[in-house]
Design a protein around this motif. Structure first.
Motif, PDB file in Angstrom:
ATOM      1  N   VAL A 233       0.839  -1.191   0.000  1.00 17.02           N
ATOM      2  CA  VAL A 233       0.000   0.000   0.000  1.00 17.02           C
ATOM      3  C   VAL A 233       0.881   1.252   0.000  1.00 17.02           C
ATOM      4  CG1 VAL A 233      -1.734   1.321   1.277  1.00 17.02           C
ATOM      5  CG2 VAL A 233      -1.934  -1.164   1.117  1.00 17.02           C
ATOM      6  N   ASP A 235       1.604   4.989   0.649  1.00 12.59           N
ATOM      7  CA  ASP A 235       1.093   5.989   1.596  1.00 12.59           C
ATOM      8  C   ASP A 235       0.577   7.250   0.914  1.00 12.59           C
ATOM      9  OD1 ASP A 235       1.627   4.432   3.741  1.00 12.59           O
ATOM     10  OD2 ASP A 235       3.592   5.344   4.162  1.00 12.59           O
ATOM     11  N   SER A 237      -1.103   7.580  -1.730  1.00 15.34           N
ATOM     12  CA  SER A 237      -2.392   7.447  -2.419  1.00 15.34           C
ATOM     13  C   SER A 237      -3.367   6.547  -1.677  1.00 15.34           C
ATOM     14  CB  SER A 237      -2.170   6.882  -3.825  1.00 15.34           C
ATOM     15  OG  SER A 237      -1.610   5.580  -3.720  1.00 15.34           O
ATOM     16  N   GLY A 238      -2.871   5.754  -0.741  1.00 15.92           N
ATOM     17  CA  GLY A 238      -3.719   4.782  -0.067  1.00 15.92           C
ATOM     18  C   GLY A 238      -4.042   3.578  -0.943  1.00 15.92           C
ATOM     19  N   GLN A 239      -3.363   3.469  -2.085  1.00 22.89           N
ATOM     20  CA  GLN A 239      -3.679   2.381  -3.015  1.00 22.89           C
ATOM     21  C   GLN A 239      -2.694   1.222  -2.873  1.00 22.89           C
ATOM     22  OE1 GLN A 239      -2.936   4.818  -6.407  1.00 22.89           O
ATOM     23  NE2 GLN A 239      -5.116   5.076  -6.868  1.00 22.89           N
ATOM     24  N   GLU A 702      -6.343  11.392   0.539  1.00 26.08           N
ATOM     25  CA  GLU A 702      -4.952  10.932   0.611  1.00 26.08           C
ATOM     26  C   GLU A 702      -4.131  11.925  -0.222  1.00 26.08           C
ATOM     27  OE1 GLU A 702      -3.960   8.535   2.430  1.00 26.08           O
ATOM     28  OE2 GLU A 702      -5.747   7.309   2.789  1.00 26.08           O
TER      29      GLU A 702
END
Ligand code: 9MR
Length: 791
Positions: A233, A235, A237-239, A702
């Motif tokens: 994951v 950080d 983008s949270g993706q 994010e």
């Protein structure tokens, strides 16, 4: 040093919903009671009111008004209703039907009914002749018994007719969910990749195991394939993401795509000339930002406009500008320069770093910037266009210096701008606000000292007089800053223009001393440089350098411009250490960004590019390919390899920013106006989302998602002179194929006598090919002459 982030830009900034972002408010059954009185106009026009220049009538059950032409501002014609109660935290549905004949863009606001008219909701609906129903939601930030619903309808040259019906405001609505359209989950540099450069992409996926990828050419033939690398994951983008690397493929071509996990990327090219146009485009931006001169439509089709702020009504400047009350009792002619951004302000600190980076772009590779490259009025004058463009700003900076005989003589006024904020759109020549000089500041004075010293050496071969004027101004500014080392701009001075305040100017002192030393070689400046804590400290902050953090400029200059500092080798090595820091950040980042703070700053795109400039300089100093590769990969982020799957440079890539916040490239608000010119960088994701559009749509974002391509999102989507300057620098680096014939020039002074000396110059061809027809240009910034030449 910390940058002051306290000042908010504008209370009166308007909010727009572009059609793409306007999602219909839920017509939920649990909505509260109607707050608008007589929104259906069944009982005449009351309690609706209007400004005196229009009359309200009811026509076929709708409220109508003939809107006069010839007004300047949206708020010159208003229709409204008062006394609407708002409850803090409540989400409201606001709806109305409206028509315009001919079609117009209107402005709908729910706001504080008194100065400063704080807006809790604002939209710019595109009104048509046949009419549309508009539907919005917003969450009230305050409780208020008497908010105002207004339609601002002024600002049109021609008269027009406005009608509306079914106006409704109800609490209890569902908050709007904003979902950006991020397209395919495979993220690439949409402009493309250089054949010999790195080629990486990012895949957004739930998968945690490696996946197959395929590179296809325009004919859909698979030309390369491989496996993705799961990166966990991210950080920023949270993706959950994977990276994929197709660097082994080098075949030039157009229309390539990457496929992985059932998704196909947007198309991109592989081409050696990918960046050839970008340096000129990024630099052409400055001509249309110019104040004080007509912009010629033949040079910039679609962008022609009358000169702004030349003392022609309704403008009130900038030829005879007084100070703010109580600040000084003289006026200055500060005509010219560039408008800072989307506003009409002109700020010495920000002008300083911008003009510096343009001059530095030239100084890095003078041969790349010849006359006639930028289609400006000065093209063809025998001098490099980039210097002509920079001079437009430098002359303005010189004009901001406090005249002899006045208090603080030699210092520079911090800024000049409107007394109050203006709305959008507003052409520069139509700005009616009084213009004012703000107090001199040490920071502005040192920006002037630094850029004037730099200008003195760069303009000397072309205009000895201008060079000498600059050197004199630089020395005077330096002395004035030394005498007034702590005169800070007021962080609260942010009405009508940005504050640009900075509580630590030790870095400005270092940068100015460095430029003065590089130009004069004098001991005073050398000693100051050597004693400055910025000379040996770690200046390479992870968040990059900017207008308030300029020690890095001094360090880069001392590393690259020839000089005789005793510790020059260490200085050069320190740039390599900075580059290593950014390289490590980039390598750890699944989107390949050399910037990874927990929250993204205002103007994050230019901070990323400035970090890339440090790596580019390390390449110039060492020739090590890894630094050049890092710069190329950093640009992938700017041009599409990012969480939003978009390019941040207008006109570059299939989906690119085009609605940057500006008072005159304001097509989103007025179809008669242009979008920003090709090659304009958007500020980019900003976690602090200070403007109302971003606050309404991006709350909780994010970092990479804290951006919206809306003209009213001034905190995430502005254009500025200090953001396009690093774009110009880095694109010149990217376009540089290293085909320059290199030579080394060595100079040593031999005998000296009163009024003269003998010097020996040795020119050595260090490149790989024979040089034909070279010339050596010899310039003295202080007006000396070469008497005889022999040998
Ligand atoms: O770029 C500036 C940013 O670093 C500051 O935090 C912010 C608030 O002071 O201001 C930004 O600069 C704006 C300036 O104040 C006015 N002209 C537009 C600039 C870009 O948004």
């Amino acid at each position: 040093m910390t940058r002051c982030r306290a000042a908010l830009l504008a209370l009166l900034t308007m909010v727009a919903l572009s059609p793409a972002t306007a999602t219909a408010a839920q017509a939920a059954a649990d909505e509260g009671p109607e707050q608008i009185v007589n929104g259906t106009f069944d009982s005449g026009t009351a309690p609706w009111w209007a400004t005196a220049n229009t009359t309200l009538t009811v026509d076929e059950g709708r409220l109508c008004a003939d809107i006069p032409g010839g007004t300047a501002n949206p708020w010159d014609v208003i229709i409204g209703q008062n006394d609407l109660p708002l409850v803090a935290g409540e989400t409201y549905a606001y709806r109305f039907f409206a028509t315009a004949t001919p079609a117009k863009i209107g402005r709908a606001l729910i706001q504080l009914p008194v100065d400063p008219w704080t807006q809790y909701f604002a939209a710019n609906p595109e009104l048509s002749v046949s009419g549309n129903s508009y539907s919005y939601t917003f969450t009230a930030p305050v409780s208020l018994p008497n908010a105002q619903a207004v339609f601002q309808l002024g600002g049109s040259a021609e008269p027009w007719r406005f009608c509306m019906d079914d106006v409704s405001l109800k609490g209890g609505a569902e908050p709007e969910e904003y979902e950006p359209d991020t397209g395919p989950r495979v993220r690439v540099n949409m402009v493309g990749y250089l054949p010999t450069g790195p080629k990486r992409a990012t895949l957004v996926t739930d998968a945690t195991e490696p996946l197959a990828w395929e590179l296809k050419d325009a004919g859909k033939e698979t030309v390369a394939s491989g496996q993705t690398v799961p990166r966990g994951v991210d950080d920023s983008s949270g993706q959950n993401v994977h990276t994929l690397d197709f660097g082994g493929f080098r075949e030039p071509g157009e229309g390539y795509t990457l496929t992985a996990d059932g998704e196909t990327s947007r198309p991109f090219d592989i081409a050696a000339d990918l960046y050839d146009r970008l340096p000129a485009d990024a630099l052409k931006f400055y001509y249309t930002q110019r104040s004080g001169i007509e912009i010629r439509d033949d040079l910039r089709p679609g962008y022609g406009r009358p000169a702004g702020h030349v003392g022609v009504a309704p403008n009130q400047g900038d030829v005879d500008v007084p100070c703010q009350p109580g600040v000084c009792d003289y006026t200055l002619n500060v005509k010219g320069g560039w408008y800072d951004a989307g506003d009409h302000g002109k700020y010495v600190v920000n002008g300083g770093i911008s003009v510096h980076q343009l001059m530095a772009t030239y100084e890095r590779d003078k041969a790349a910037f010849t006359d006639g490259r930028l289609d400006i009025p000065e093209s063809g004058n025998g001098r490099p266009d980039i210097l002509d463009e920079a001079r437009w700003e430098q002359e303005f900076l010189l004009s901001m210096q406090v005249p002899d005989g006045e208090p603080f003589a030699g210092m520079a006024h911090h800024k000049i701008h409107d007394r109050n904020w203006t709305g959008l759109p507003l052409m520069p020549h139509l700005d009616p606000q009084p213009r004012e000089l703000h107090p001199p500041s040490t920071a502005a004075t040192l920006n002037l000292a630094a850029t004037a010293a730099q200008a003195a050496r760069l303009y000397a071969p072309y205009d000895a007089e201008f060079a000498a004027t600059n050197l004199k101004a630089a020395r005077k500014a330096w002395a004035a800053a030394r005498a007034n080392p702590e005169k800070y701009a007021d962080p609260a001075d942010g009405v009508g223009g940005g504050a640009y305040s900075d509580p630590d100017v030790s870095d400005e002192f270092y940068w100015a001393a460095a430029e003065l030393y590089l130009t004069t070689g004098e001991k005073e400046f050398r000693d100051f440089v050597l004693a400055s804590p910025h000379h040996t400290g770690d200046v390479w902050r992870e968040r990059g350098f900017d207008w308030g953090n300029v020690a890095q400029l001094g360090r880069l200059e001392l590393a690259t411009v020839p000089n005789a500092l005793p510790d020059r080798e260490r200085v050069r090595q320190s740039v390599v250490e900075g580059a290593e820091k950014y390289l490590a950040i980039q390598r750890a980042h699944p989107y390949g960004i050399p910037y990874d703070p927990p929250d993204f700053d205002w103007g994050s795109n230019h901070l990323i590019i400035n970090n890339a400039i440090v790596m580019a300089t390390a390449f110039d100093l060492t020739g090590q390919e890894k630094y050049r590769e890092a710069v190329r990969e950093a640009m992938d982020y700017v041009l599409g390899r990012n969480a939003l799957n978009q390019s941040y440079v207008t006109g570059y890539g299939e989906v690119a920013s085009k609605n940057q916040h500006s008072r005159w490239y304001a097509r989103q608000l007025d179809p008669e106006l242009p979008n920003p010119p090709r090659g304009t960088l958007a500020g980019g994701p900003n976690s602090a989302i200070q403007d109302p559009v971003a606050q309404r749509l991006l709350r909780g974002c994010e970092p990479q998602f804290c951006y919206i391509d809306d003209i009213e999102s001034w905190a995430t989507n502005e254009l500025t002179i200090n953001w396009n300057a690093p774009l110009a620098w880095i694109s010149a680096f990217l376009a540089d194929r290293g085909e320059r014939a290199d030579c080394r020039v060595r100079y040593s002074a031999h005998g000296a006598w009163p009024g003269g000396f003998t010097a020996q110059v040795t020119i050595e061809n260090t490149g790989g090919k024979t040089l034909e027809g070279w010339s050596l240009r010899w310039s003295f910034p202080s007006g000396q002459r070469a008497g005889h030449a022999w040998g």
